[in-house]
Motif scaffolding. Structure first.
Motif, PDB file in Angstrom:
ATOM      1  N   TYR A   1      74.586  66.310  17.648  1.00  0.00           N
ATOM      2  CA  TYR A   1      73.759  65.185  17.755  1.00  0.00           C
ATOM      3  C   TYR A   1      72.633  65.319  16.702  1.00  0.00           C
TER       4      TYR A   1
ATOM      5  N   VAL B   1      81.254  71.338  25.902  1.00  0.00           N
ATOM      6  CA  VAL B   1      81.480  70.970  27.280  1.00  0.00           C
ATOM      7  C   VAL B   1      82.838  71.560  27.550  1.00  0.00           C
TER       8      VAL B   1
ATOM      9  N   TYR C   1      77.487  62.505  25.666  1.00  0.00           N
ATOM     10  CA  TYR C   1      76.602  61.712  26.359  1.00  0.00           C
ATOM     11  C   TYR C   1      76.126  60.604  25.425  1.00  0.00           C
TER      12      TYR C   1
ATOM     13  N   LEU D   1      67.357  70.373  31.284  1.00  0.00           N
ATOM     14  CA  LEU D   1      67.789  69.504  32.243  1.00  0.00           C
ATOM     15  C   LEU D   1      67.009  69.448  33.412  1.00  0.00           C
TER      16      LEU D   1
ATOM     17  N   LEU E   1      77.216  68.746  29.651  1.00  0.00           N
ATOM     18  CA  LEU E   1      76.967  69.577  28.481  1.00  0.00           C
ATOM     19  C   LEU E   1      76.065  70.689  28.501  1.00  0.00           C
TER      20      LEU E   1
ATOM     21  N   TYR F   1      71.750  61.635  33.642  1.00  0.00           N
ATOM     22  CA  TYR F   1      71.005  62.658  33.320  1.00  0.00           C
ATOM     23  C   TYR F   1      69.553  62.250  32.802  1.00  0.00           C
TER      24      TYR F   1
ATOM     25  N   HIS G   1      83.102  63.696  31.222  1.00  0.00           N
ATOM     26  CA  HIS G   1      81.968  64.289  30.048  1.00  0.00           C
ATOM     27  C   HIS G   1      82.436  64.641  28.902  1.00  0.00           C
TER      28      HIS G   1
ATOM     29  N   TYR H   1      70.579  65.541  37.591  1.00  0.00           N
ATOM     30  CA  TYR H   1      71.806  64.768  37.046  1.00  0.00           C
ATOM     31  C   TYR H   1      72.377  64.054  38.149  1.00  0.00           C
TER      32      TYR H   1
ATOM     33  N   TYR I   1      66.473  64.536  31.050  1.00  0.00           N
ATOM     34  CA  TYR I   1      65.981  65.784  30.376  1.00  0.00           C
ATOM     35  C   TYR I   1      64.631  65.667  29.971  1.00  0.00           C
TER      36      TYR I   1
ATOM     37  N   PHE J   1      72.425  58.558  24.857  1.00  0.00           N
ATOM     38  CA  PHE J   1      71.112  58.778  25.014  1.00  0.00           C
ATOM     39  C   PHE J   1      70.411  57.569  25.111  1.00  0.00           C
TER      40      PHE J   1
ATOM     41  N   GLN K   1      76.469  62.585  39.482  1.00  0.00           N
ATOM     42  CA  GLN K   1      77.872  62.074  39.074  1.00  0.00           C
ATOM     43  C   GLN K   1      78.258  60.970  39.413  1.00  0.00           C
TER      44      GLN K   1
ATOM     45  N   GLU L   1      65.349  59.225  20.060  1.00  0.00           N
ATOM     46  CA  GLU L   1      66.798  59.085  20.577  1.00  0.00           C
ATOM     47  C   GLU L   1      67.769  59.950  19.963  1.00  0.00           C
ATOM     48  N   LEU L   2      68.501  60.490  20.808  1.00  0.00           N
ATOM     49  CA  LEU L   2      69.626  61.383  20.109  1.00  0.00           C
ATOM     50  C   LEU L   2      70.828  60.796  19.975  1.00  0.00           C
TER      51      LEU L   2
ATOM     52  N   LEU M   1      64.105  62.096  28.038  1.00  0.00           N
ATOM     53  CA  LEU M   1      65.296  61.399  27.770  1.00  0.00           C
ATOM     54  C   LEU M   1      66.171  61.329  28.992  1.00  0.00           C
TER      55      LEU M   1
ATOM     56  N   ALA N   1      83.775  70.207  33.732  1.00  0.00           N
ATOM     57  CA  ALA N   1      82.207  70.751  33.684  1.00  0.00           C
ATOM     58  C   ALA N   1      81.352  69.642  34.091  1.00  0.00           C
ATOM     59  N   GLN N   2      80.344  69.638  34.767  1.00  0.00           N
ATOM     60  CA  GLN N   2      79.647  68.614  35.104  1.00  0.00           C
ATOM     61  C   GLN N   2      78.482  68.117  34.329  1.00  0.00           C
TER      62      GLN N   2
END
Lengths: 114, 113
Positions: free
Chosen positions: A37, A95, B102, B45, A102, B33, B98, B48, B35, B104, B50, A44-45, B90, A99-100
């Motif tokens: 990223y 990730v 992501y 983090l 990153l 999420y 996932h 979050y 951050y 953002f 789900q 912003e990423l 963020l 997984a839940q």
């Protein structure tokens, strides 16, 4: 546990130089995805690339290229002929399947000087 | 166009006040999420989620609270218990698995005055 290491905290180069940003990851899983990223000064990423663990083919997109090597657990990012607009913080992330979230590296701040 | 909207872009808070940061997405993403990013630092983090009506603490949840009453919305409240709230926040979202990474938002810069 998974981990991503970006050992280069800051890099500064002169415009038109080539620059490589390193990313080393740790995981015991065989199925995983890697990302890069870009975070420009605006904050912003922005997504750059996604690579799965079964595809080690290098990728090139314009001046950007990525070198994925499972043997060294690395996913390095090279900018060729850098430009001032490339100045940003770059994050590498990982990730694994199931997984839940990153796992992000600490980021590398790249400054391109005119 | 689909995306994530964070508001406000800049927020000033007096010490002792709670403030709520908004995060809305129209990507139909399941997970969201929050951050925190301090100057020159990476991403940490906070919380979050789900699915709707469920959320988990991240690495630095103390002094923060969230809710997930709707799929599209994941507001973050910075409470007075957060001792150093000045930071860049963020919000991100992703599909359930996932594996596509992501998306953002543009962030909210919170300053305590």
């Amino acid at each position: 546990a998974q981990k991503v290491t970006q050992a280069q905290t800051e890099i500064s180069v002169v415009e038109k130089e080539d620059v490589t940003l390193d990313c080393v990851y740790e995981t015991r899983d065989t199925t995983y995805y890697l990302f890069w990223y870009k975070q420009p000064p605006s904050g912003e990423l922005v997504f750059l690339i996604r690579r799965n663990s079964f595809d080690e083919q290098n990728e090139i997109s314009g001046r950007y290229s990525w070198n994925f090597q499972k043997s060294t657990s690395s996913f390095n990012f090279t900018i060729t002929a850098s430009q001032v607009v490339d100045s940003a913080v770059y994050f590498c992330a990982l990730v694994i399947q199931g997984a839940q979230k990153l796992v992000f590296g600490q980021g590398t701040r790249l400054t391109i000087n005119p | 166009d689909g995306g994530i909207t964070q508001s406000p872009k800049y927020l000033f808070r007096k010490e002792g006040q709670n403030v709520t940061l908004s995060c809305e997405q129209n990507l139909n993403h399941d997970a969201m999420y929050w951050y925190r990013q301090d100057p020159g630092q990476g991403l940490r983090l906070i919380y979050y989620s789900q699915i709707v009506n469920d959320f988990q603490k991240g690495d630095i949840a103390e002094g923060y609270s969230v809710s997930r009453e709707k799929k599209e919305s994941f507001p973050l409240t910075v409470t007075s218990a957060q001792k150093n709230p000045t930071a860049f926040y963020l919000c991100a979202s992703s599909m359930a698995r996932h594996l596509y990474g992501y998306t953002f938002g543009s962030g909210t810069r919170l300053t305590v005055v």
